[in-house]
Design a protein around this motif. Structure first.
Motif, short mmCIF file in Angstrom:
data_model
loop_
_atom_site.label_atom_id
_atom_site.label_comp_id
_atom_site.label_asym_id
_atom_site.label_seq_id
_atom_site.Cartn_x
_atom_site.Cartn_y
_atom_site.Cartn_z
N LEU A 7 62.72 -75.07 41.15
CA LEU A 7 62.27 -76.45 41.05
C LEU A 7 61.33 -76.58 39.87
CD1 LEU A 7 61.30 -76.85 44.81
CD2 LEU A 7 63.47 -77.50 43.75
N ARG A 8 61.42 -77.70 39.17
CA ARG A 8 60.51 -77.93 38.06
C ARG A 8 59.61 -79.12 38.40
NH1 ARG A 8 61.81 -78.81 31.66
NH2 ARG A 8 59.63 -78.59 30.99
N TYR A 9 58.31 -78.87 38.34
CA TYR A 9 57.33 -79.91 38.64
C TYR A 9 56.49 -80.17 37.39
CZ TYR A 9 57.84 -79.50 43.76
OH TYR A 9 58.29 -79.53 45.04
N ASP A 10 55.97 -81.39 37.31
CA ASP A 10 54.87 -81.54 36.36
C ASP A 10 53.59 -81.21 37.10
OD1 ASP A 10 54.05 -83.68 37.83
OD2 ASP A 10 54.56 -85.23 36.33
N LEU A 11 52.48 -81.13 36.37
CA LEU A 11 51.27 -80.65 37.03
C LEU A 11 50.72 -81.66 38.01
CD1 LEU A 11 49.53 -78.67 34.16
CD2 LEU A 11 50.86 -77.83 36.10
N GLY A 12 51.25 -82.87 37.97
CA GLY A 12 50.81 -83.88 38.93
C GLY A 12 51.57 -83.79 40.24
N GLY A 13 52.58 -82.97 40.29
CA GLY A 13 53.31 -82.80 41.55
C GLY A 13 54.59 -83.58 41.58
N GLY A 47 63.04 -81.72 38.26
CA GLY A 47 64.45 -81.32 38.29
C GLY A 47 64.64 -79.97 38.94
N ARG A 48 65.92 -79.57 39.04
CA ARG A 48 66.26 -78.30 39.65
C ARG A 48 67.17 -77.55 38.69
NH1 ARG A 48 66.10 -81.98 43.99
NH2 ARG A 48 65.14 -81.11 45.87
N ILE A 49 66.95 -76.27 38.52
CA ILE A 49 67.87 -75.48 37.71
C ILE A 49 68.33 -74.27 38.50
CG2 ILE A 49 66.78 -76.17 35.54
CD1 ILE A 49 65.70 -73.29 35.38
N LEU A 61 62.80 -68.77 31.03
CA LEU A 61 62.40 -68.36 32.37
C LEU A 61 63.13 -67.07 32.72
CD1 LEU A 61 62.74 -71.70 34.33
CD2 LEU A 61 60.64 -70.66 33.50
N ARG A 62 62.48 -66.22 33.48
CA ARG A 62 63.16 -65.06 34.05
C ARG A 62 63.24 -65.28 35.56
NH1 ARG A 62 63.75 -64.41 29.48
NH2 ARG A 62 63.67 -62.52 28.22
N ASP A 83 66.10 -76.19 30.42
CA ASP A 83 67.14 -77.16 30.80
C ASP A 83 68.14 -76.58 31.79
OD1 ASP A 83 65.98 -78.77 28.97
OD2 ASP A 83 67.26 -78.07 27.32
N GLY A 84 68.01 -75.31 32.05
CA GLY A 84 68.91 -74.72 33.04
C GLY A 84 70.09 -74.01 32.46
#
Lengths: 447, 189, 586, 339
Positions: D174-180, D184-186, D215-216, D231-232
């Motif tokens: 899951l990808r969040y911004d720091l505000g929660g 998106g999902r990759i 990302l790893r 971007d996945g």
């Protein structure tokens, strides 16, 4: 079943709450919509069948009493034996059986956390209470062990009295040992070394099947070797039979002293009338012997208790926990390497995880064994000396009659008796010799 | 013998016998009463606590039945449906196929079926399973522990003293109420 | 009624019985064979199959092996399934056959049954009487046999394991834990006072701050004072917050543990019922007493030996880990040699006999189990000197004195790298390892400084220096990298140069000294038997820094740990934590 | 004693004979049984002993320190600024300074599965199904909404201006911004984009941000770890299934990743608990610690809730390994032992 509901509901509440609160990691979501199979859980034998067993036991006991005392029918007893052998033996696999319940009871008495199923209590008490009033009707035709041996007896051989009496000690010792091991929660040796249950199951360890086969082979010629020389429940029923209210009577009328019944009994249970010896032992000597034995009795009991106490460490090894503790301490002093994943290696791992608890438990068990084996030792002394005392008392008997304790009520003697044959119309009354003495009291009315 | 003098002896014995019988009956009644509080209507059956099972192999060899009443059961909802199932395959399989040399079950009692990439389903054939726990160890060591041993009550004879229980290195056997005869895994992660 | 023996019924029954019997034997034989061969033919046990799988692991690409495995696996699995089927059907076949056999036999017997015709037996009374007598005898014999078996079984099991009984359960568990728990690192040993004369056994404390002055009468500088319940001349040892010492009388030998902070007796453990020890302890002279040897600890267990020959390991919680009896040492005054520890082992030097060798030996025991690891005979008579463990010449050596030998042993296996002759008489002072030299004393001969890197007899080759006058007779030498100090029991304090052996100075203390001197916080502590401790500077000239009265006789050597001195008087244990000036300020 | 009839002697002899015969049968059976029991090894042993041995030639790290975190059921590690080690354990985030001394812990509302720390000291701690945020001072500042019913977050990483959360339950990152806000999902299976999909049999999905900007992510069911762009896009995979030291053992490994300052990857395995380093090409570069370093973990096995390891790397490049079974942190430094 209705009575079970509350406990069942409690159980469900206790477990389901926990389950609902748990979140299980989700299995994969299958795109093709594959459904997960359900793990099957075949039900155990329904509880109701336990009550059926108990009902069959009670019914068979009643029928046995009726066949022995009312019908006086060997044939009936035999057919009931076949039924019991089939039902309790081959159908119920010799389990549940009254012999083993001694241990459940002993454990139940000493271990407050052990819950005794009602049927087990019933199986223990019913034959015993029947024996207190009507003799060993259970042995006669209800016990599958007895039935099996009774049915395979083809050529009975008389066991000499001295051997009969000596081997007759064994069931009492086995009873004591079985109760002691069970009371300490370590082993059910009566069940473990039961020779016939593997035969009923048609499965078991080779040594036990061999033992069972050996008993059957011996049983072809020696009547009921297990019942007479090993069975611990038989020992209890023998005691109960000794004080039973009613007893098996060979003759429906009076004893003609023909000795035929003695020949008919394959179990050495028929006792002849007491005749005066031509050279009687001086009464003073008899009294002296008795006095000596009465003196020895407390000594034997005390000595037995002392020796028994010494046996505690040996006996304690029978308990898996003590055995593991000993394996562990031995391993500490001289480490042994067991191959990986073997039961020994794995149990040592368990010991190493919490040695303190294990050793404390073992020490506690050793303490319990100290008490149990002391009692066992005393029991051994008591059994032997009581047997000697019994052999030193002069019986009083005027007729041929079955020994109250030894008679298993197989009903073989009835049809050997000329009086019975007259009663059944097989002999004319004139064939009998005249009544020798005024009639002796007969407990059961003629049919 | 003359019956006259024996009569009092006889009745003395009778009296003794009656007394003993009475006390025996009282004893039995007392015992029944004492135990009544501790007896329970429902009977119990043996079961394996999967949390304590150490997968030693005794279940396969110690049961009084020729083929043990202990079988491996599969908790499908714990299973990861792995392609490389460590319960199914040898620790270092030659290939990931169902060929004999790759399977570790000695009786080939695990059935492996393809569901969809990359998932495979594993089922136990209880007629073949001998309860040796080899797959259970593989699944517990590397996987989720979805394979585990349970006593199957359609086979168990419910011996008074379970022959496996007394040799169980993990002390995993215990008696459970017949109404709840299985100790199924309810693991959370 | 009785049928003729050759009646058709009888013949049929007998032949049926034969057929059934043979059938039973065949079926049982087949089942037995199946069972016995199961070992090699069950798919999980077949050695053939296991071997093939091993081969495949070696050559994973070999298709032939794979084929063979598949073939065999199928064969064995089929055989197993057949065996199961045969067991099931075989059981029923056996049952059926048995029924037929029994029925046939019973029928045959029935046809041949002869109705008995018993006759009155005039001897019945005699027979019954005789039978009862025989039965009595048989039951008596059987009872005796039962008794013999029971007594025999009990006798074979006379000695239940010492660990694991009610009292020892905790001990064994502790031992188990200790077996897993690693021993503390060397730095811990240096910070504590694990054996006679401290870490290394040379009387040098690592503590930087050590009390300089105290007064037993006023209580100044005395942190606490505790009576020691059991008498003994041994010196206290310290680990962490625990002080251990032993005490003993002819009636009982005791290990005691005191709290370092408060002086409270934490526990005491009576060492009793040691397997092999005589019921009545031997008589030991009061001069030495039952508990002269100082204990030792490896940080997990504390070890004690008594003049009775009892060696015990006690866990820190006071439970007994193990105890053994080494035989009563034949010692004129009583065994007084202290224990040493090395890597979880206890080193026991057990010299005995009056003149000439008498089963003197040095041994190493495993601290966890008490198992003896090695033992070396020593050709010396009784001595009262304690061994030390040193790291020298790249080896761990145990230095032991005796008359007439200084012997080095390899700590690992007891091998003897070197020895030197030092004849004289009764040896009481212990060796010390100072400035790379082993200092060995024979009171009736000399003080030798030996280089510990020799091999074989080094008497001629490795003596660095030798001092023959005013050789200490009871106490052991002490020193730093520069100076060596010795003191005789009548108070002659000598200072040598460690390099050359030249006498630097001598000073008369004018008091009797039994406790070995020690160096702590850069000062020399000399404890007189009268309880007066003279603190002197470790310097090239004698300088008295303090003189402290305790008011109690002292023979035990002090222990120094973390700014405290533990002193054992004849009756009390003292913790001195007085004013502690910074080192260097007088 | 016996009836004085003729055949009684005969019978007695027979009786003795039968007894003897019976005992011979029983004896033979006992002997046969003894022969059967001669086997000493367990024929059903699933024996990983030979596979568990680590070739010392590969071990080029050495343990410098080990200490107990003291908390119950620790799961994941993360380093914060100043090399403060954060340990997710039960319903707390335990914190330790460089010397291993405990700092005040942070209390979460439930069992915390993983943790990540931002450069300013903000702590992101995840429970099974949602995140909780702690301000640098220590106060709980936010709790984020749960992204879905199957969610089972097992790892967090900060990067690309936001927060990455590995959702083992939904098998995605899951990808969040720091505000929660969920951006998106990759990682979900997309054959068209050459994304094979994450196979996660147990909640051990891990995500780390590599210095190269990708990302790893570990893909335990496929015995490898993979590189993803923000971007996945799947940019590469490394690893192969084998119990040998070069690959990943069991059915689902690796279970945890960490990145060394030089970009090499540290992997942790369960079943055979071992920690290894792979270079940029995915070749085994060395073993940090073999099964020998984690005997209790080895014994416990790898079933979820029983075993497992996690690793984190401090600023000095030392690998801190958390043994979940013993709740111990082992610190490893490069170089062979004794060197």
């Amino acid at each position: 079943m209705r009575r079970l509901r509350p406990s069942l509901w409690l159980f469900l509440l206790a477990t389901s709450g926990a389950v609902a609160a748990e979140h299980r990691f989700p299995p994969p979501e299958f795109e093709a919509g594959h459904k997960l199979p359900i793990t099957t859980t075949p039900e155990a034998r329904a509880l109701a069948w336990q009550y059926v067993d108990l009902a069959v036991l009670l019914g068979a006991l009643g029928l046995a009493l009726w066949l022995i005392y009312r019908r006086r029918s060997r044939r009936g007893v035999m057919w009931l034996s076949i039924f019991s052998l089939g039902y309790f033996g081959f159908y119920r696999n010799g389990c549940i059986c009254a012999i083993g319940t001694i241990q459940n009871l002993a454990l139940g008495i000493f271990d407050r956390s052990y819950a005794l199923p009602l049927t087990v209590l019933g199986f223990f008490l019913a034959p015993l209470v029947v024996a207190l009033f009507g003799g060993r009707a259970f042995c006669a035709a209800v016990c599958p062990h007895g039935a099996l041996q009774d049915l395979v007896l083809v050529k009975p051989v008389k066991v000499p009295g001295w051997l009969e009496h000596s081997l007759g000690l064994v069931p009492f010792l086995f009873l004591g040992a079985g109760a002691a091991f069970a009371a300490t929660g370590s082993a059910f040796i009566i069940c473990r070394y039961d020779p016939f249950v593997p035969l009923f199951r048609l499965s078991g360890s080779m040594s036990l099947i061999g033992l069972g086969a050996a008993f059957v082979l011996v049983g072809l010629f020696v009547g009921r070797p297990y019942c007479r020389f090993l069975c611990p429940y038989g020992a209890l029923l023998r005691l109960a039979g000794l004080v039973s209210k009613w007893r098996v009577r060979v003759t429906p009328d009076y004893c003609t002293q023909c000795k035929l019944c003695e020949h008919a009994c394959p179990y050495g249970a028929m006792r002849e009338p007491v005749a005066a010896p031509t050279h009687p032992e001086p009464p003073a000597r008899q009294r002296r012997r008795l006095a000596w034995l009465l003196l020895v009795l407390p000594l034997a009991v005390g000595g037995g208790a002392l020796v028994g106490r010494q046996l505690a460490p040996l006996a304690a090894r029978m308990h898996p926990t003590v055995a593991l503790a000993e394996l562990y301490t031995e391993h500490l002093s001289s480490p042994k390497k067991f191959p990986p994943m073997t039961p020994e290696a794995l149990s040592l791992e368990r010991a190493e995880a919490d040695p303190k608890a294990l050793l404390a438990a073992a020490a506690d068990l050793r303490g319990r064994f100290g008490i149990a084996s002391t009692w066992f030792g005393a029991w051994v002394g008591l059994v032997i000396v009581i047997k000697l005392i019994a052999l030193s008392l002069r019986p009083a008997r005027t007729d041929y009659e079955p020994d109250r304790g030894a008679c298993v009520a197989c009903a073989r003697c009835f049809e050997s008796c000329p009086n019975e044959r007259v009663r059944r119309g097989l002999l004319p009354p004139e064939a009998l010799p005249p009544r020798p003495l005024p009639a002796a009291p007969v407990a059961m009315k003629k049919a | 013998m003359n019956p006259g003098p024996t009569t009092p002896a006889f009745s003395r014995r009778q009296f003794l016998r009656d007394g003993l019988r009475l006390s025996a009956v009282a004893g039995a009644a007392g015992l029944a009463g004492a135990m009544a509080g501790r007896t329970q209507a429902q009977t119990t059956v043996w079961q394996i606590d999967p949390a304590k099972c150490v997968r030693c192999g005794n279940c396969a060899t110690k049961c009084v039945l020729e083929q043990s009443a202990v079988k491996c059961v599969h908790a499908f909802d714990i299973c990861g449906y792995c392609q490389l199932c460590t319960g199914y395959f040898e620790p270092e399989p030659n290939e990931l196929t169902t060929a004999a040399e790759n399977q570790q079950c000695p009786t080939a009692a695990i059935k492996r079926t393809f569901v969809e990439d990359p998932y495979y389903e594993y089922e136990i054939d209880e007629n073949l399973c001998i309860g040796c726990a080899k797959c259970v160890e593989g699944c517990t060591r590397f996987g989720n522990g979805s394979l585990y041993l349970q006593i199957r009550h359609d086979r168990c004879l419910n011996c008074n003293e379970c022959a496996i229980a007394r040799t169980c290195p993990g002390d995993a056997f215990r008696r459970v109420p017949v109404t709840h005869p299985y100790l199924l895994k309810t693991d959370t992660h | 009624m009785a049928t003729a023996p050759d009646s058709p019924v009888y013949r049929t029954a007998v032949s049926t019985a034969w057929v059934a019997g043979v059938f039973l034997v065949v079926v049982a034989g087949a089942m037995l064979y199946q069972r016995l061969t199961a070992n090699s033919n069950d798919p999980w046990k077949s050695p053939q199959l296991l071997e093939l799988k091993e081969q495949l692991r070696a050559s994973p690409k070999d298709e032939k092996i794979k084929e063979r495995i598949r073939e065999l696996d199928l064969k064995f699995r089929q055989r197993y399934v057949r065996r199961l089927a045969l067991t099931r059907t075989g059981g029923w076949l056996l049952l059926g056959g048995s029924v037929i056999l029994v029925v046939a036999l019973a029928t045959a017997m029935e046809t041949r049954k002869v109705q008995p015709l018993p006759r009155p037996d005039p001897t019945a009374g005699d027979r019954a009487q005789r039978d009862r007598a025989v039965a009595r005898r048989a039951v008596g014999v059987a009872g005796a046999a039962v008794a013999v078996v029971m007594v025999g079984a009990a006798a074979t099991l006379r000695s239940p394991p010492t660990v694991g009984d009610r009292g020892g359960a905790g001990a064994a568990a502790e031992a188990a834990k200790a077996a897993v728990a690693p021993l503390p690192p060397a730095s811990e040993f240096a910070a504590n006072w694990p054996q006679f004369r401290g870490p290394g056994g040379s009387g040098v404390a690592t503590a930087a701050e050590v009390p300089l002055s105290w007064n037993g009468a006023s209580g100044a500088g005395v942190a606490w004072k505790t009576p020691v319940p059991e008498p003994g001349f041994n010196s206290p040892i310290v680990w962490g917050d625990r002080i251990f010492c032993s005490g003993g009388t002819r009636e009982k030998r005791v290990v005691m543990c005191f709290d370092l902070a408060t002086g409270r007796l934490r526990w005491d453990r009576v060492i009793e019922k040691v397997p092999g020890a005589p019921a009545q302890a031997p008589e030991i002279s009061d001069q030495t007493g039952y508990a002269a040897p100082t204990m030792a600890t490896d940080g997990v267990r504390a070890y004690a030996i008594f003049a009775t020959g009892e060696l015990a390991a006690v866990n820190f919680d006071g439970s007994l880990a193990w105890a053994k009896h080494l035989g009563v040492p034949k010692n004129l005054y009583g065994h007084a040699t202290s224990l040493a520890v090395w890597q979880g082992r206890v080193i026991v030097q057990l010299d005995q006999g009056e003149s000439g060798p008498a089963n003197s030996r040095i041994m190493a025991f495993d601290g966890v189990s008490g198992k003896q690891l090695w033992e070396k005979a020593r050709s010396v008579p009784g001595s009262w000197s304690s061994p030390i463990v040193i790291e020298a010449a790249g080896k761990t050596q145990i230095i032991a004195l005796g008359d007439p030998l200084v012997t080095a042993y390899a700590a690992g296996d007891g091998a003897e790298p070197w020895r030197a002759e030092l004849p004289g008489g009764e040896v009481t002072p212990s060796p010390a390892f100072v400035g790379g030299l082993v200092l060995a004393v024979n009171p009736h001969n000399a003080l030798l400084a030996l280089k510990p890197d020799g091999a074989g007899d080094v008497t001629a080759s490795h003596v660095a220096w030798k001092a023959e006058d005013d050789v200490p007779d009871v106490t052991s030498p002490v020193g730093n990298d520069e100076l060596v100090f010795t003191v005789t029991s009548d108070g002659k304090l000598l200072c040598f140069d460690v390099k050359t052996g030249a006498r630097v100075w001598m000073h008369e203390l004018k008091q009797e000294v039994q406790a070995s001197p020690a160096i702590a916080g850069g000062r020399l502590y000399l404890i007189g038997s009268n309880g007066v401790t003279i603190v002197a500077a470790v310097a090239r000239e004698f300088k008295e820094l303090a003189r402290n009265e305790l008011g109690e006789k002292i023979v035990a050597s002090p222990a120094f740990v973390r700014g405290k001195i533990i002193l054992r008087g004849l009756e009390n244990l003292y913790c001195l934590a007085g004013e502690t000036p910074k080192p260097g300020t007088p | 004693m016996s009836t004085p009839s003729e055949n009684s002697g005969f019978s007695r002899r027979r009786f003795v004979e039968r007894l003897a015969r019976g005992s011979v049968v029983a004896g033979a059976a006992a002997v046969a049984r003894g022969a059967l029991q001669a086997a000493e090894t367990n024929p059903f042993a699933y024996d990983v002993g030979p596979l568990a041995k680590t070739d010392p030639a590969w071990v080029n790290w050495h343990e410098v320190k080990r200490w107990s975190v003291g908390g119950r059921a620790p799961r994941r590690l993360a380093f914060g600024p100043g090399d403060v080690l954060h340990v997710a354990a039960e319903s707390q985030v335990l914190r330790f300074n460089r010397e291993g001394a405990a700092l005040p812990p942070l209390a979460t509302t439930g069992a915390v599965t993983c943790v990540a720390v931002a450069g300013d000291g903000t702590v992101y701690a995840s429970l099974r199904d949602h995140l909780e945020v702690f301000a640098p001072g220590g106060g709980r500042s936010a709790a984020w909404e749960s992204p879905g019913p199957r969610t089972w977050i097992s790892s967090l990483a900060l990067g690309h201006g936001g927060l990455w959360a590995a959702d083992s339950g939904a098998r995605v990152i899951l990808r969040y911004d720091l505000g929660g806000k969920l951006l998106g999902r990759i990682g979900a299976r997309e054959p068209g984009r050459n994304v094979p999909g994450l196979v996660v049999p147990s909640p051990f999905l891990d995500v780390k941000v590599h210095p190269d900007g990708l990302l790893r992510v570990n893909n335990p069911g496929r015995h490898r770890f993979e590189a993803y762009t923000a971007d996945g896009e799947c940019e590469g995979t490394w690893g192969a299934p084998t119990a040998a030291i070069k690959g990943f053992c069991g059915c689902c490994n690796p279970i945890a990743l960490a990145v060394l300052p030089d970009g090499r990857m540290v992997t942790c395995e369960k079943g055979l608990p071992r920690v290894k380093v792979y270079d940029a090409a995915g070749e085994l570069a060395g073993v940090v610690a073999g099964t020998e370093s984690f005997p209790a973990n080895m014994k416990a096995g790898g079933a979820p809730g029983r075993g497992g390891l996690d690793a984190a790397v401090d600023s000095a490049g030392r690998v801190h390994v958390l043994d979940r079974v013993t709740a111990t942190v082992h610190v490893f430094a490069p170089g062979k032992a004794g060197a």
